[in-house]
Design a protein around this motif. Structure first.
Motif, PDB file in Angstrom:
ATOM      1  N   LEU A  68       1.109  -0.970   0.202  1.00 12.72           N
ATOM      2  CA  LEU A  68       0.195  -0.131   0.242  1.00 12.72           C
ATOM      3  C   LEU A  68       0.687   1.021   0.189  1.00 12.72           C
ATOM      4  CD1 LEU A  68      -2.816  -1.187   2.181  1.00 12.72           C
ATOM      5  CD2 LEU A  68      -3.115  -0.416   0.306  1.00 12.72           C
ATOM      6  N   SER A  69       2.288   1.093   0.641  1.00 16.47           N
ATOM      7  CA  SER A  69       3.252   2.721   0.668  1.00 16.47           C
ATOM      8  C   SER A  69       3.951   2.737  -0.912  1.00 16.47           C
ATOM      9  CB  SER A  69       4.119   2.452   1.690  1.00 16.47           C
ATOM     10  OG  SER A  69       5.351   1.113   0.977  1.00 16.47           O
ATOM     11  N   GLU A  70       2.997   1.368  -1.340  1.00 17.57           N
ATOM     12  CA  GLU A  70       3.845   2.013  -3.103  1.00 17.57           C
ATOM     13  C   GLU A  70       3.016   3.011  -3.449  1.00 17.57           C
ATOM     14  OE1 GLU A  70       2.547  -1.746  -5.704  1.00 17.57           O
ATOM     15  OE2 GLU A  70       4.402  -2.178  -4.114  1.00 17.57           O
ATOM     16  N   GLU A  71       3.800   3.868  -4.461  1.00 17.68           N
ATOM     17  CA  GLU A  71       3.466   5.355  -5.103  1.00 17.68           C
ATOM     18  C   GLU A  71       1.754   4.996  -5.951  1.00 17.68           C
ATOM     19  OE1 GLU A  71       4.424   8.875  -8.356  1.00 17.68           O
ATOM     20  OE2 GLU A  71       5.602   7.035  -7.558  1.00 17.68           O
ATOM     21  N   THR A  72       1.845   3.740  -6.770  1.00 10.06           N
ATOM     22  CA  THR A  72       0.041   3.720  -6.874  1.00 10.06           C
ATOM     23  C   THR A  72       0.057   2.117  -6.957  1.00 10.06           C
ATOM     24  OG1 THR A  72       1.144   3.554  -9.700  1.00 10.06           O
ATOM     25  CG2 THR A  72       0.304   5.283  -8.983  1.00 10.06           C
ATOM     26  N   PRO A  73       0.017   1.223  -5.598  1.00  7.88           N
ATOM     27  CA  PRO A  73      -0.422   0.223  -5.653  1.00  7.88           C
ATOM     28  C   PRO A  73      -2.057  -0.774  -6.255  1.00  7.88           C
ATOM     29  CG  PRO A  73      -1.204   1.573  -3.855  1.00  7.88           C
ATOM     30  CD  PRO A  73      -0.745   2.296  -4.914  1.00  7.88           C
ATOM     31  N   MET A  74      -1.769  -1.698  -7.433  1.00  7.46           N
ATOM     32  CA  MET A  74      -2.001  -1.920  -8.145  1.00  7.46           C
ATOM     33  C   MET A  74      -3.342  -3.548  -6.873  1.00  7.46           C
ATOM     34  SD  MET A  74      -3.123   0.103 -10.583  1.00  7.46           S
ATOM     35  CE  MET A  74      -3.395  -0.292 -12.007  1.00  7.46           C
ATOM     36  N   LEU A  75      -4.347  -4.059  -7.730  1.00  6.32           N
ATOM     37  CA  LEU A  75      -4.662  -5.404  -7.495  1.00  6.32           C
ATOM     38  C   LEU A  75      -4.875  -5.458  -8.630  1.00  6.32           C
ATOM     39  CD1 LEU A  75      -7.732  -5.240  -4.406  1.00  6.32           C
ATOM     40  CD2 LEU A  75      -5.702  -6.255  -4.578  1.00  6.32           C
ATOM     41  N   PRO A  76      -3.734  -6.471  -9.145  1.00  7.60           N
ATOM     42  CA  PRO A  76      -4.140  -7.643 -10.516  1.00  7.60           C
ATOM     43  C   PRO A  76      -5.495  -8.203 -10.516  1.00  7.60           C
ATOM     44  CG  PRO A  76      -2.673  -8.660  -9.175  1.00  7.60           C
ATOM     45  CD  PRO A  76      -3.051  -7.093  -8.299  1.00  7.60           C
ATOM     46  N   ASN A  77      -6.629  -8.801 -11.572  1.00  5.17           N
ATOM     47  CA  ASN A  77      -7.466  -8.823 -11.542  1.00  5.17           C
ATOM     48  C   ASN A  77      -7.662 -10.534 -12.008  1.00  5.17           C
ATOM     49  OD1 ASN A  77      -9.934 -10.305 -11.506  1.00  5.17           O
ATOM     50  ND2 ASN A  77     -10.364  -9.133 -12.928  1.00  5.17           N
ATOM     51  N   VAL A  78      -7.013 -10.879 -11.320  1.00  2.00           N
ATOM     52  CA  VAL A  78      -6.299 -12.834 -11.528  1.00  2.00           C
ATOM     53  C   VAL A  78      -7.299 -13.681 -10.097  1.00  2.00           C
ATOM     54  CG1 VAL A  78      -3.959 -11.875 -11.608  1.00  2.00           C
ATOM     55  CG2 VAL A  78      -4.523 -12.832  -9.530  1.00  2.00           C
ATOM     56  N   GLN A  79      -7.255 -15.404 -10.521  1.00  3.87           N
ATOM     57  CA  GLN A  79      -7.777 -16.034  -9.949  1.00  3.87           C
ATOM     58  C   GLN A  79      -6.958 -16.459  -8.610  1.00  3.87           C
ATOM     59  OE1 GLN A  79     -11.605 -16.467 -10.218  1.00  3.87           O
ATOM     60  NE2 GLN A  79     -10.877 -14.662 -11.371  1.00  3.87           N
ATOM     61  N   GLU A  80      -5.520 -16.163  -8.382  1.00  5.50           N
ATOM     62  CA  GLU A  80      -5.183 -16.768  -7.579  1.00  5.50           C
ATOM     63  C   GLU A  80      -5.553 -16.255  -5.677  1.00  5.50           C
ATOM     64  OE1 GLU A  80      -1.172 -14.787  -7.541  1.00  5.50           O
ATOM     65  OE2 GLU A  80      -0.981 -15.895  -9.914  1.00  5.50           O
ATOM     66  N   THR A  81      -5.496 -17.113  -4.470  1.00  6.55           N
ATOM     67  CA  THR A  81      -5.279 -16.666  -3.222  1.00  6.55           C
ATOM     68  C   THR A  81      -4.510 -17.595  -2.501  1.00  6.55           C
ATOM     69  OG1 THR A  81      -8.071 -18.092  -3.834  1.00  6.55           O
ATOM     70  CG2 THR A  81      -6.810 -18.123  -1.541  1.00  6.55           C
ATOM     71  N   GLY A  82      -4.002 -16.436  -1.822  1.00  9.39           N
ATOM     72  CA  GLY A  82      -3.102 -16.423  -1.427  1.00  9.39           C
ATOM     73  C   GLY A  82      -3.377 -16.978   0.253  1.00  9.39           C
ATOM     74  N   ASP A  83      -1.753 -16.946   1.404  1.00  5.94           N
ATOM     75  CA  ASP A  83      -1.562 -17.468   2.324  1.00  5.94           C
ATOM     76  C   ASP A  83      -2.500 -16.839   3.330  1.00  5.94           C
ATOM     77  OD1 ASP A  83      -1.333 -19.800   1.660  1.00  5.94           O
ATOM     78  OD2 ASP A  83       1.029 -20.102   1.288  1.00  5.94           O
ATOM     79  N   ASP A  84      -2.866 -14.969   3.170  1.00 10.45           N
ATOM     80  CA  ASP A  84      -3.284 -14.959   4.384  1.00 10.45           C
ATOM     81  C   ASP A  84      -3.997 -14.530   4.772  1.00 10.45           C
ATOM     82  OD1 ASP A  84      -3.654 -11.848   6.113  1.00 10.45           O
ATOM     83  OD2 ASP A  84      -3.250 -10.956   4.571  1.00 10.45           O
ATOM     84  N   PRO A  85      -4.293 -14.862   6.272  1.00  9.93           N
ATOM     85  CA  PRO A  85      -5.893 -15.089   6.844  1.00  9.93           C
ATOM     86  C   PRO A  85      -6.549 -14.788   6.873  1.00  9.93           C
ATOM     87  CG  PRO A  85      -3.773 -15.094   8.392  1.00  9.93           C
ATOM     88  CD  PRO A  85      -3.405 -15.168   7.965  1.00  9.93           C
ATOM     89  N   PHE A  86      -6.113 -13.079   7.005  1.00 11.02           N
ATOM     90  CA  PHE A  86      -6.407 -12.411   6.505  1.00 11.02           C
ATOM     91  C   PHE A  86      -7.880 -12.224   5.151  1.00 11.02           C
ATOM     92  CE2 PHE A  86      -7.143  -7.785   9.069  1.00 11.02           C
ATOM     93  CZ  PHE A  86      -8.253  -7.741   8.732  1.00 11.02           C
ATOM     94  N   PRO A  87      -8.609 -12.437   5.326  1.00 16.46           N
ATOM     95  CA  PRO A  87      -9.273 -13.326   3.815  1.00 16.46           C
ATOM     96  C   PRO A  87      -9.007 -11.456   3.243  1.00 16.46           C
ATOM     97  CG  PRO A  87     -11.334 -13.065   5.105  1.00 16.46           C
ATOM     98  CD  PRO A  87     -10.235 -12.901   6.014  1.00 16.46           C
ATOM     99  N   TRP A  88      -9.769 -10.251   3.032  1.00 18.09           N
ATOM    100  CA  TRP A  88      -9.363 -10.028   2.054  1.00 18.09           C
ATOM    101  C   TRP A  88      -9.018  -8.429   1.698  1.00 18.09           C
ATOM    102  CZ3 TRP A  88     -12.682  -9.397   6.751  1.00 18.09           C
ATOM    103  CH2 TRP A  88     -13.882 -10.282   6.227  1.00 18.09           C
ATOM    104  N   ARG A  89      -7.483  -8.815   1.975  1.00 19.96           N
ATOM    105  CA  ARG A  89      -6.490  -7.825   2.007  1.00 19.96           C
ATOM    106  C   ARG A  89      -5.338  -8.523   0.558  1.00 19.96           C
ATOM    107  NH1 ARG A  89      -3.420  -7.795   8.130  1.00 19.96           N
ATOM    108  NH2 ARG A  89      -2.578 -10.136   7.197  1.00 19.96           N
ATOM    109  N   TRP A 127      -9.245 -11.807  -6.764  1.00 20.43           N
ATOM    110  CA  TRP A 127     -10.211 -12.199  -7.459  1.00 20.43           C
ATOM    111  C   TRP A 127     -11.221 -11.870  -6.704  1.00 20.43           C
ATOM    112  CZ3 TRP A 127     -13.756 -15.400  -4.994  1.00 20.43           C
ATOM    113  CH2 TRP A 127     -13.219 -16.563  -3.746  1.00 20.43           C
ATOM    114  N   LEU A 128     -11.514 -11.266  -5.116  1.00 25.91           N
ATOM    115  CA  LEU A 128     -13.087 -11.114  -4.930  1.00 25.91           C
ATOM    116  C   LEU A 128     -13.455  -9.450  -4.325  1.00 25.91           C
ATOM    117  CD1 LEU A 128     -15.559 -12.016  -3.837  1.00 25.91           C
ATOM    118  CD2 LEU A 128     -13.918 -11.475  -0.899  1.00 25.91           C
TER     119      LEU A 128
END
Length: 478
Positions: free
Chosen positions: A419-440, A447-448
């Protein structure tokens, strides 16, 4: 340009001639049914909503609307209607059951990245806003209209229409009937030709609303009101959620615990304050003090069920019947996405029906094929993730829980770096990561929260024109 929604556009209502304008009946006047009504009216078709109850109303309490659903509401022209009733929580916190802070998510920064807000509503306000917009667009809403049965076709039209039969003897025929009658859908069973009740998950929910007035003399409780945030507490077999509603007037509180309701078809019962407090014994003292304010409150217990799939398809091959929302894919509320999926369903269905150039069964079949191709995989993924979160949130104290809590911290730091990046972007991909905080970012956000129903329909519609698509069973491999 709207500061919350960027350059997103509001859909204009299409004009249609008689040759392509469908007469559509939606069975169910809940969030999904009214959302579908709006989207289909914007597509230029005629809509009648049949609601079994005596008025359009919503039981329950609070509801979270994530950016993927907020963008759709904006596109339907609902921003000015809904915004006065919305709370915009600054962030979301996860706590251990003893009150130790596990992790947080900056909702305002994510809203900037996704170009849509995180909104919290009282369900009644959200439903009333949808009803207002549907009526503005020309919906005919009929209450006390309980559908007992439906059939495909009539003597005159064979399989090009569907007829619904109401409990008071009335019948109505339409070019398309949509079952939006909720998790206990009657139309689902009729469509399948057998009883198909929802599946209990082993959990139930206590839901209640508290006036914040009685919280203001306690500095720690007052902070919930003065700094609106969404808070989750995780403990063995149990978790709790709270957030502020209606500009700080109400606190929505939900306690999720093992299901102890009698076996059978009972899904909602009155709950006791004492039993709720017992679940919170030795938990974060703030929760105990909130529970102590419940003496005069009525508390409902809700058995939590899911509908993991509907096989082999959601729609009748005639093109005259389909379903949406909880009737098809009810999920645990542990991803805060049940209502969002229903609103997406309605939005996608409206876009598919907007492409019709005639009323033929072939055209309707294609629209429903594309609708299901867009929705099946995504909604099943949400159901699965909700059930996964049930396990993650309810871990007993021990090594697995400790490992989960370490991940909360690790991914929080990664989240802050991104989030500290100059222009953070969320790529639209189907990957799910391991973060237990689901919406990050490293959870399901990629993908959500990024879902673009317009692009999804464009891509699936083009694919549906290909012969190889038409050979695939509906909803499988599309």
């Amino acid at each position: 340009m709207d500061p919350l929604f960027g350059d997103a556009t509001i859909q204009e209502k299409a004009r249609r001639d008689e040759q392509s304008r469908l007469d559509i009946i939606i069975v169910g006047g809940g969030l999904g049914g009214l959302g579908a009504a709006i989207a289909i009216l914007l597509a230029g078709h005629d809509v009648t909503v049949l609601e079994a109850a005596s008025d359009i109303g919503e039981i329950g309490a609070g509801i979270q609307i994530l950016p993927n659903a907020a963008r759709i509401l904006f596109s339907w022209g609902l921003k000015d209607i809904l915004e006065p009733h919305a709370t915009l929580p600054r962030k979301c916190n996860f706590w251990g059951w003893k009150g130790n802070h596990l992790s947080e998510m900056d909702f305002h920064k994510y809203a900037h990245v996704t170009k849509a807000p995180f909104w919290d509503f009282h369900r009644a306000n959200l439903l009333d806003g949808l009803l207002t917009r549907a009526v503005q667009l020309g919906a005919k809403v009929i209450t006390n209209a309980r559908v007992q049965d439906f059939t495909i076709g009539t003597k005159k039209s064979k399989e090009s229409s569907a007829t619904v039969f109401l409990s008071d003897g009335r019948t109505m025929t339409a070019d398309l009937v949509i079952g939006a009658d909720g998790i206990h859908s009657k139309l689902r069973g009729i469509f399948l030709g057998k009883e198909d009740p929802p599946i209990p998950t082993g959990d139930l929910a206590y839901r209640l609303l508290l006036s914040t007035e009685c919280m203001m003399t306690d500095p720690e409780l007052r902070d919930f009101v003065d700094n609106p945030q969404v808070n989750y507490w995780l403990g063995p077999s149990v978790h709790a959620v709270n957030y502020i509603l209606r500009g700080g007037d109400l606190l929505n509180m939900v306690l999720l615990v093992p299901d102890d309701m009698p076996a059978g078809k009972t899904y909602t019962v009155e709950g006791g304050v004492r039993e709720m407090r017992d679940h919170l014994e030795q938990w974060d003292p703030r929760l105990g003090r909130l529970a102590a304010l419940c003496d005069s409150q009525s508390i409902l217990k809700w058995r939590l069920c899911i509908r993991p799939a509907l096989e082999p398809k959601w729609s009748d091959s005639s093109g005259a019947f389909t379903m949406l929302g909880d009737a098809v894919h009810a999920t645990l509320p542990y991803l805060a996405s049940g209502a969002g999926m229903a609103l997406e369903d309605g939005g996608v269905l409206g876009l598919c029906l907007s492409r019709l150039t005639d009323k033929s069964p072939c055209s309707k079949r294609k629209a429903l094929e594309v609708y299901e191709a867009c929705r099946r995989e995504r909604t099943e993924k949400v159901v699965q993730r909700g059930s996964h979160n049930q396990q993650v949130y309810h871990l007993p104290d021990g090594p697995e829980q400790a490992q989960r809590d370490v991940k909360f911290k690790i991914f929080q730091e990664l989240d802050k770096e991104w989030l500290s990046e100059e222009t953070p972007m969320l790529p639209n991909v189907q990957e799910t990561g391991d973060d237990p905080f689901p919406w990050r970012y490293h959870g399901v956000a990629r993908w959500l929260l990024t879902y673009d129903m317009w692009r999804d329909v464009d891509e699936k519609w083009a694919a549906c024109s290909a012969p190889e698509f038409m050979r695939e069973p509906l909803g499988h491999g599309a």
